[in-house]
Design a protein around this motif. Structure first.
Motif: not given
Length: 193
Positions: A164-165, A168
Motif C-alpha cells: 500500500q505504501e 501510495r
C-alpha cells in the motif's frame, strides 16, 4: 478526483504533442543538414580527384565525419520522438480509462484458471476484469507478476502495508511512472532477456 485526473492527463498529452511537433521539425532540419553535408562531401571528393590537393581531401574527410555525427544525432533525436509518441499514447489510454474504456489494456485471459476457487466468480481476469482495470505493466514479466498478486491472497499485514505504501508513493509520481512505462514499451525484449 476524476476531473482532476482528466485535466492532468489532457495537459500532459497536450504538452507532449507540442514537444513532438518541435521534435519533428528538429528531425527534418537534421535530415536536410545530412543531405547537404553528404552533397558537399561528394563535391569535395570530385574536386579532390581533379586537383589532388591535400586541403580538399581533409575537407572531404571532415564532411564525412560530420555526416556520421549527424546520423548519430538523428538517431538520438528519433528515439526522443518515439518516446514522446509513446507518452502521448499512454496519456490517451489513461483518458480512455477514465471514461471506462479499458480496451487498450490486455484483459489477462491467459491467466484465467477455471479450477481456481474464486478467480472466475470475481472477474479477476478477462474482459472488464480487475486485471484489465489495474494492468499498467510494461515489462515482459509484469502481467504475470500482477496476475500472481491478484490470484494469490496476501495474509501478512506487513506485506500488505508495504504494498500500500509503495502504491501510495508511486501514485504521486506520474512523470516517473510514465517515463518508465514508455521506455519499457519501447524496449525490444523477449522472454529470454
Amino acid at each position: 478526483m476524476r476531473k482532476e485526473l482528466e485535466n492532468e492527463y489532457s495537459q500532459r498529452k497536450s504538452s507532449f504533442e507540442q514537444l513532438l511537433r518541435k521534435q519533428k521539425k528538429i528531425l527534418a532540419a537534421i535530415s536536410f543538414m545530412r543531405l547537404a553535408v553528404m552533397v558537399l562531401a561528394i563535391w569535395f571528393l570530385v574536386l579532390g580527384v581533379k586537383t589532388n590537393h591535400p586541403l580538399i581531401w581533409i575537407s572531404m574527410g571532415l564532411f564525412i565525419v560530420l555526416f556520421f555525427v549527424l546520423v548519430s544525432y538523428h538517431k538520438n533525436q528519433n528515439d526522443k520522438r518515439k518516446l514522446l509518441a509513446e507518452l502521448i499514447k499512454l496519456n490517451d489510454e489513461e483518458l480512455s480509462a477514465l471514461k471506462l474504456d479499458f480496451s487498450a489494456f490486455p484483459p489477462g485471459n491467459k491467466f484465467i484458471k477455471p479450477d481456481h476457487p474464486w478467480s472466475h466468480d470475481l472477474d479477476i481476469f478477462g474482459e472488464r476484469s480487475l486485471f484489465q482495470y489495474m494492468n499498467r505493466t510494461a515489462t515482459h514479466n509484469g502481467p504475470g507478476k500482477l496476475a500472481g498478486y491478484l490470484s494469490t491472497p496476501v495474509t501478512d499485514t506487513n506485506e500488505i502495508k508495504d504494498r500500500q505504501e509503495l502504491i501510495r508513493e508511486l501514485s504521486e509520481k506520474i512523470n516517473l511512472r510514465e517515463q518508465f512505462t514508455a521506455h519499457a514499451r519501447l524496449m525490444d525484449i523477449d522472454e529470454e532477456d
